[in-house]
Design a protein around this motif. Sequence first.
Motif, PDB file in Angstrom:
ATOM      1  N   GLU A  21      -3.970  -2.182  -5.320  1.00 31.63           N
ATOM      2  CA  GLU A  21      -4.339  -2.700  -3.995  1.00 31.63           C
ATOM      3  C   GLU A  21      -3.551  -3.965  -3.634  1.00 31.63           C
ATOM      4  O   GLU A  21      -3.029  -4.100  -2.534  1.00 31.63           O
ATOM      5  CB  GLU A  21      -5.851  -2.968  -3.968  1.00 31.63           C
ATOM      6  N   ARG A  22      -3.421  -4.899  -4.576  1.00 35.57           N
ATOM      7  CA  ARG A  22      -2.787  -6.190  -4.267  1.00 35.57           C
ATOM      8  C   ARG A  22      -1.324  -6.040  -3.828  1.00 35.57           C
ATOM      9  O   ARG A  22      -0.824  -6.830  -3.028  1.00 35.57           O
ATOM     10  CB  ARG A  22      -2.879  -7.098  -5.518  1.00 35.57           C
ATOM     11  N   LEU A  23      -0.644  -5.044  -4.329  1.00 35.79           N
ATOM     12  CA  LEU A  23       0.801  -4.937  -4.057  1.00 35.79           C
ATOM     13  C   LEU A  23       1.150  -3.995  -2.906  1.00 35.79           C
ATOM     14  O   LEU A  23       2.325  -3.757  -2.625  1.00 35.79           O
ATOM     15  CB  LEU A  23       1.529  -4.478  -5.332  1.00 35.79           C
ATOM     16  N   GLN A  24       0.123  -3.461  -2.231  1.00 30.38           N
ATOM     17  CA  GLN A  24       0.387  -2.455  -1.192  1.00 30.38           C
ATOM     18  C   GLN A  24       1.363  -2.962  -0.132  1.00 30.38           C
ATOM     19  O   GLN A  24       2.321  -2.292   0.220  1.00 30.38           O
ATOM     20  CB  GLN A  24      -0.921  -2.049  -0.513  1.00 30.38           C
ATOM     21  N   LYS A  25       1.140  -4.162   0.375  1.00 25.54           N
ATOM     22  CA  LYS A  25       1.928  -4.656   1.501  1.00 25.54           C
ATOM     23  C   LYS A  25       3.398  -4.797   1.129  1.00 25.54           C
ATOM     24  O   LYS A  25       4.292  -4.446   1.904  1.00 25.54           O
ATOM     25  CB  LYS A  25       1.367  -6.013   1.933  1.00 25.54           C
ATOM     26  N   GLU A  26       3.614  -5.282  -0.059  1.00 29.70           N
ATOM     27  CA  GLU A  26       4.988  -5.508  -0.523  1.00 29.70           C
ATOM     28  C   GLU A  26       5.720  -4.190  -0.773  1.00 29.70           C
ATOM     29  O   GLU A  26       6.925  -4.072  -0.568  1.00 29.70           O
ATOM     30  CB  GLU A  26       4.867  -6.297  -1.838  1.00 29.70           C
ATOM     31  N   VAL A  27       4.990  -3.189  -1.222  1.00 27.13           N
ATOM     32  CA  VAL A  27       5.611  -1.947  -1.692  1.00 27.13           C
ATOM     33  C   VAL A  27       5.691  -0.886  -0.602  1.00 27.13           C
ATOM     34  O   VAL A  27       6.683  -0.183  -0.472  1.00 27.13           O
ATOM     35  CB  VAL A  27       4.816  -1.407  -2.914  1.00 27.13           C
ATOM     36  N   ARG A  28       4.632  -0.762   0.213  1.00 23.70           N
ATOM     37  CA  ARG A  28       4.588   0.295   1.235  1.00 23.70           C
ATOM     38  C   ARG A  28       4.669  -0.336   2.630  1.00 23.70           C
ATOM     39  O   ARG A  28       4.275  -1.476   2.812  1.00 23.70           O
ATOM     40  CB  ARG A  28       3.265   1.077   1.129  1.00 23.70           C
ATOM     41  N   ARG A  29       5.132   0.431   3.587  1.00 24.73           N
ATOM     42  CA  ARG A  29       5.165  -0.076   4.976  1.00 24.73           C
ATOM     43  C   ARG A  29       4.346   0.863   5.849  1.00 24.73           C
ATOM     44  O   ARG A  29       4.578   2.073   5.849  1.00 24.73           O
ATOM     45  CB  ARG A  29       6.600  -0.108   5.516  1.00 24.73           C
ATOM     46  N   GLY A  30       3.387   0.289   6.536  1.00 27.40           N
ATOM     47  CA  GLY A  30       2.599   1.103   7.467  1.00 27.40           C
ATOM     48  C   GLY A  30       1.395   1.750   6.802  1.00 27.40           C
ATOM     49  O   GLY A  30       0.426   2.070   7.467  1.00 27.40           O
ATOM     50  N   ALA A  31       1.443   1.938   5.517  1.00 26.94           N
ATOM     51  CA  ALA A  31       0.311   2.560   4.817  1.00 26.94           C
ATOM     52  C   ALA A  31      -0.483   1.458   4.115  1.00 26.94           C
ATOM     53  O   ALA A  31       0.019   0.366   3.921  1.00 26.94           O
ATOM     54  CB  ALA A  31       0.828   3.558   3.793  1.00 26.94           C
ATOM     55  N   ASN A  32      -1.708   1.740   3.782  1.00 27.82           N
ATOM     56  CA  ASN A  32      -2.424   0.795   2.926  1.00 27.82           C
ATOM     57  C   ASN A  32      -3.459   1.519   2.066  1.00 27.82           C
ATOM     58  O   ASN A  32      -3.717   2.706   2.238  1.00 27.82           O
ATOM     59  CB  ASN A  32      -3.025  -0.379   3.717  1.00 27.82           C
ATOM     60  N   TYR A  33      -3.984   0.758   1.133  1.00 30.70           N
ATOM     61  CA  TYR A  33      -4.847   1.298   0.083  1.00 30.70           C
ATOM     62  C   TYR A  33      -6.073   2.014   0.662  1.00 30.70           C
ATOM     63  O   TYR A  33      -6.376   3.143   0.292  1.00 30.70           O
ATOM     64  CB  TYR A  33      -5.276   0.106  -0.764  1.00 30.70           C
ATOM     65  N   LYS A  34      -6.758   1.352   1.600  1.00 31.70           N
ATOM     66  CA  LYS A  34      -8.015   1.913   2.123  1.00 31.70           C
ATOM     67  C   LYS A  34      -7.772   3.177   2.940  1.00 31.70           C
ATOM     68  O   LYS A  34      -8.500   4.150   2.827  1.00 31.70           O
ATOM     69  CB  LYS A  34      -8.762   0.864   2.948  1.00 31.70           C
ATOM     70  N   LYS A  35      -6.713   3.144   3.783  1.00 30.77           N
ATOM     71  CA  LYS A  35      -6.404   4.328   4.591  1.00 30.77           C
ATOM     72  C   LYS A  35      -6.075   5.506   3.689  1.00 30.77           C
ATOM     73  O   LYS A  35      -6.435   6.648   3.958  1.00 30.77           O
ATOM     74  CB  LYS A  35      -5.172   4.063   5.460  1.00 30.77           C
ATOM     75  N   SER A  36      -5.349   5.225   2.617  1.00 33.01           N
ATOM     76  CA  SER A  36      -4.947   6.304   1.719  1.00 33.01           C
ATOM     77  C   SER A  36      -6.140   6.855   0.945  1.00 33.01           C
ATOM     78  O   SER A  36      -6.292   8.067   0.808  1.00 33.01           O
ATOM     79  CB  SER A  36      -3.864   5.813   0.750  1.00 33.01           C
TER      80      SER A  36
END
Length: 291
Positions: free
Chosen positions: A178-193
């Motif tokens: 969860e903590r690294l989602q922003k750095e690693v993915r663009r447009g997606a995030n942990y909760k949506k996934s």
Amino acid sequence: KEKILRLPSWIKFPISKASEFEKIQTLIKKSNIHTICEEARCPNRAECYASGTATFLLGGSICSRSCAFCQVNKGRPSPINIDECTQVAEAVKVLNLKYVVLTSVARDDLPDHGANLFISTIDEIRKIDSTIKIEVLTPDLWGGGKNLDETNNLQTERLKMILEKDPICFNHNLETVERLQKEVRRGANYKKSLSLLEKSKDIAPHIQTKSGIMLGLGETLDEIKNTIYDLKKIDCDQITIGQYLRPSFNHLAVKKYWDPSEFQYLYRFSKELGFKKVSSGPLVRSSYHAG
Ligand code: SF4
Ligand code: SF4
């Protein structure tokens, strides 16, 4: 200054018979289609091709998002190739594949976010052979609404359309903790996934759900275990855990090469939690041993 880690001895790329490999690569190039196997120069190609598995990339080869780990080209997506579905089906036939994974670039530019790409390709493959097993590995299908509720409903509708085609497995990757989602993915995030995977189980409980994470991006063991717990809480059936390998110096650096014994530990940990299928190892990819 960025620290560059040496590739450890346990990361060895299997070598295939050159003639067989070239035959498949030539066919993929000639067909005007794209596979993740080739785009990402996946280390498992020899094994997967030999066992009759490949992962096709739908929606062209240019992604509308730009995740910092991913090798797929980024930019303005290409116009939709209406023949792509038949070209993929034809390649499945010529390659004599028995288990096909369909994935796509994120097509946030399309009203259906690419859902119909999956549907038309599944239809075309089944026309050729209805016994071929098809797994879908989708983007988060999120976006496009005027407000949160509308966007959420649109995601559900797109997902339903795909699940109505009854794939053998619905796969969507969390990619990282969860903590690294922003750095690693663009447009997606942990909760949506997580919510997409949860919705899939609610809509079609008989279809296996699957998700994957890459290790080596700076996560801790506790964060990995929490991610595995979160997947268990939404009743996800299968999990893949692999080592992130940096595709180029323009991509995120590897922070750690996790040891094979640590992958083994995570395998046992996940199995004990009750996942139906667990693949955990340095070269494991989301579609590795999918069949
Ligand atoms: Fe293709 Fe997936 Fe196999 Fe890699 S692991 S070669 S991407 S099917
Ligand atoms: Fe790669 Fe991200 Fe696009 Fe998926 S959404 S193809 S991971 S850039």
